[in-house]
Design a protein around this motif. Structure first.
Motif, PDB file in Angstrom:
ATOM      1  N   GLY A   1      -2.986 -29.749  -1.748  1.00 41.76           N
ATOM      2  CA  GLY A   1      -2.351 -30.952  -1.233  1.00 41.76           C
ATOM      3  C   GLY A   1      -2.812 -32.203  -1.927  1.00 41.76           C
ATOM      4  O   GLY A   1      -2.182 -33.240  -1.818  1.00 41.76           O
ATOM      5  N   GLN A   2      -3.941 -32.133  -2.634  1.00 43.03           N
ATOM      6  CA  GLN A   2      -4.440 -33.312  -3.345  1.00 43.03           C
ATOM      7  C   GLN A   2      -4.675 -32.930  -4.787  1.00 43.03           C
ATOM      8  O   GLN A   2      -5.407 -32.025  -5.089  1.00 43.03           O
ATOM      9  CB  GLN A   2      -5.740 -33.792  -2.704  1.00 43.03           C
TER      10      GLN A   2
ATOM     11  N   TRP B   1       4.934 -37.670   0.407  1.00 43.79           N
ATOM     12  CA  TRP B   1       4.092 -37.553  -0.792  1.00 43.79           C
ATOM     13  C   TRP B   1       3.404 -38.892  -0.976  1.00 43.79           C
ATOM     14  O   TRP B   1       4.036 -39.945  -0.902  1.00 43.79           O
ATOM     15  CB  TRP B   1       4.950 -37.228  -2.011  1.00 43.79           C
ATOM     16  N   LEU B   2       2.083 -38.869  -1.219  1.00 38.81           N
ATOM     17  CA  LEU B   2       1.312 -40.101  -1.345  1.00 38.81           C
ATOM     18  C   LEU B   2       0.640 -40.168  -2.711  1.00 38.81           C
ATOM     19  O   LEU B   2       0.234 -39.135  -3.260  1.00 38.81           O
ATOM     20  CB  LEU B   2       0.245 -40.183  -0.254  1.00 38.81           C
ATOM     21  N   GLY B   3       0.534 -41.367  -3.244  1.00 38.00           N
ATOM     22  CA  GLY B   3      -0.139 -41.576  -4.517  1.00 38.00           C
ATOM     23  C   GLY B   3      -0.869 -42.903  -4.516  1.00 38.00           C
ATOM     24  O   GLY B   3      -0.482 -43.849  -3.810  1.00 38.00           O
ATOM     25  N   ALA B   4      -1.943 -42.985  -5.307  1.00 34.64           N
ATOM     26  CA  ALA B   4      -2.700 -44.236  -5.438  1.00 34.64           C
ATOM     27  C   ALA B   4      -3.543 -44.170  -6.704  1.00 34.64           C
ATOM     28  O   ALA B   4      -3.866 -43.088  -7.198  1.00 34.64           O
ATOM     29  CB  ALA B   4      -3.606 -44.457  -4.217  1.00 34.64           C
ATOM     30  N   GLY B   5      -3.868 -45.341  -7.224  1.00 31.75           N
ATOM     31  CA  GLY B   5      -4.775 -45.422  -8.363  1.00 31.75           C
ATOM     32  C   GLY B   5      -6.206 -45.234  -7.884  1.00 31.75           C
ATOM     33  O   GLY B   5      -6.655 -45.917  -6.955  1.00 31.75           O
TER      34      GLY B   5
ATOM     35  N   ASP C   1       1.057 -29.844   4.804  1.00 30.57           N
ATOM     36  CA  ASP C   1       0.609 -30.132   3.444  1.00 30.57           C
ATOM     37  C   ASP C   1       1.146 -31.491   3.023  1.00 30.57           C
ATOM     38  O   ASP C   1       2.349 -31.653   2.823  1.00 30.57           O
ATOM     39  CB  ASP C   1       1.096 -29.045   2.485  1.00 30.57           C
ATOM     40  N   VAL C   2       0.263 -32.461   2.917  1.00 24.43           N
ATOM     41  CA  VAL C   2       0.656 -33.805   2.485  1.00 24.43           C
ATOM     42  C   VAL C   2       0.058 -34.028   1.096  1.00 24.43           C
ATOM     43  O   VAL C   2      -1.136 -34.305   0.964  1.00 24.43           O
ATOM     44  CB  VAL C   2       0.142 -34.889   3.455  1.00 24.43           C
ATOM     45  N   PRO C   3       0.856 -33.911   0.021  1.00 28.08           N
ATOM     46  CA  PRO C   3       0.308 -34.113  -1.334  1.00 28.08           C
ATOM     47  C   PRO C   3      -0.221 -35.527  -1.512  1.00 28.08           C
ATOM     48  O   PRO C   3       0.416 -36.496  -1.107  1.00 28.08           O
ATOM     49  CB  PRO C   3       1.520 -33.856  -2.248  1.00 28.08           C
ATOM     50  N   LEU C   4      -1.399 -35.623  -2.101  1.00 30.61           N
ATOM     51  CA  LEU C   4      -1.994 -36.917  -2.428  1.00 30.61           C
ATOM     52  C   LEU C   4      -2.445 -36.878  -3.877  1.00 30.61           C
ATOM     53  O   LEU C   4      -3.326 -36.098  -4.246  1.00 30.61           O
ATOM     54  CB  LEU C   4      -3.191 -37.216  -1.517  1.00 30.61           C
TER      55      LEU C   4
END
Length: 424
Positions: A7-8, A333-337, A360-363
């Motif tokens: 998930g990450q 779906w999550l994303g970050a620097g 399942d939360v993709p990061l």
């Protein structure tokens, strides 16, 4: 944070090396080296020449590479312009696209001929797709905005003649404009690369003007006593596009994604309208709204006019907790620097809330990435891979359901009594 399983994931290099990486582009190391060499040569000339006129000329000329070096350094830090074409398009107010495009009025249907390739070169559209610039007026919100619609190459190909495409609505940040998705992020090129390599499924991309003004920040909310931005973006616009373009109706085969302020928009729009969006992508977003900014004059205002109930209903962290257990929630779906501690913290907190409802939360954390265009450009490929696969499954499921419905209706008509022939 520890291991988070599949998930990450860290950022993957989804795209092959681009030929532009080997030429003198705005963020290339070669450009910085050349500017330094030019500056050094001019300074050396100024020191060794004995003629005052030439010395003054050398000093003036040296100012130019020094200034350009500063501009290039700022551009590299924020990751804004990746190519000279993107810089030229943004500075001249034009959007870049591989295929022709032009102004249009959705209500008048003036671009209907381009939806089947007859108004453009069909051969090129089948290879490059087409980007349309439309002006869309909302029936409920009465807002009129510019919207960019990208039709992928498959839209014009015979194999997809009867296919109703899924849609991804892309929300830009503030300051920003919808064509940043094309000019700066490069989302249309990225989607084509991935689809050609069968790493993503084709989808129609919808890129609206989310704020309606350079100094306006509405956060995709219905401003109390002001523009009904949420209604326009989540209700009016999807309904209008569905009637114009061969796409699925709002629902499981629609996704919404955004970066920065657009990330908040994507989270809030998906949770406020779980029956209209099946997937949501949040890139460096936040999950508690701020004050809006209105123009003429520029001022900060509370989006909800002090109504705390409406504020809770538009705060994604509260919305997740308040959704009834029976509600089918959009997949996130999550994303970050990774270099932005605030963005990472926001994503992790929101992910914890989502995991109570979504297994399942993709990061995706982009190594070294900050709150910049470079980070979001890097995160778009994995987001598109994840989202388009889910949207394609939803579109296939909808198509199967429609086929079953059509078969039942056909059988009913076949077994219905024939009309008696009229007496003569």
């Amino acid at each position: 944070m520890g291991a988070a399983g599949e998930g990450q994931r860290k950022h993957e290099h989804d795209l092959p090396p681009d030929p532009e990486d080997w030429v003198l582009e705005p963020q290339s190391t070669a450009l910085f080296v050349i500017l330094i060499l030019i500056f050094g040569a001019l300074m050396w000339w100024m020191l060794v020449t004995r003629q005052p006129v030439l010395r003054l000329l050398a000093a003036c000329l040296a100012f130019l590479p020094a200034m350009l070096f500063g501009v290039a350094a700022v551009n590299k830090y924020y990751g804004y312009y990746q190519t000279w074409g993107a810089a030229a398009a943004d500075l001249t107010g034009q959007e870049t696209s591989a295929a022709p495009h032009g102004p249009g009025d959705l209500a008048a249907g003036s671009q209907a001929d381009r939806l089947d390739g007859t108004g453009i070169s069909l051969r090129w559209a089948q290879v490059l797709g087409d980007t349309m610039r439309l002006t869309v007026t909302g029936r409920q919100s009465h807002i009129t905005r510019v919207v960019y619609v990208y039709l992928p190459p498959q839209y014009f190909q015979p194999a997809y003649k009867s296919y109703r495409f899924p849609v991804i609505e892309l929300i830009h940040g503030q300051p920003g404009e919808p064509q940043d998705w094309i000019n700066v992020v490069g989302v249309t090129d990225i989607l084509d690369h991935l689809a050609n390599r069968q790493l993503a499924q084709p989808a129609v991309l919808l890129m609206p003007d989310a704020n309606g003004g350079e100094n306006v920040s509405l956060q995709c909310l219905n401003q109390a006593g002001g523009p009904q931005d949420l209604t326009y973006l989540a209700v009016d616009l999807p309904d209008q596009i569905t009637h114009l373009v061969r796409v699925q109706p709002p629902g499981p085969a629609w996704g919404v994604a955004g970066y920065s302020e657009g990330g908040f928009c994507a989270a809030n729009m998906a949770l406020r309208f779980p029956d209209r969006y099946g997937y949501a992508g949040v890139l460096s977003g936040y999950f508690v709204p701020f004050n809006n900014q209105l123009a003429h004059p520029i001022r900060q205002v509370n989006p909800f006019g002090g109504n705390r109930a409406q504020q809770r209903e538009n705060t994604p962290l509260d919305e997740v907790r308040a959704l009834p257990p029976s509600t089918i929630m959009p997949q996130f779906w999550l994303g970050a620097g990774a270099a932005s501690k605030l963005d990472v913290a926001n994503a992790e907190i929101f992910r914890q809330e989502l995991q109570l409802r979504q297994a399942d939360v993709p990061l995706t954390l982009t190594p070294g990435g900050g709150h910049t265009m470079m980070t979001w450009r890097a995160e778009v490929p994995p987001m598109l891979r994840w989202m388009t696969e889910g949207l394609a499954r939803a579109a296939a499921k909808a198509a199967s359901a429609q086929e079953r419905k059509d078969s039942v209706l056909a059988a009913q008509r076949a077994h219905s009594p024939a009309r008696a022939a009229p007496l003569r």
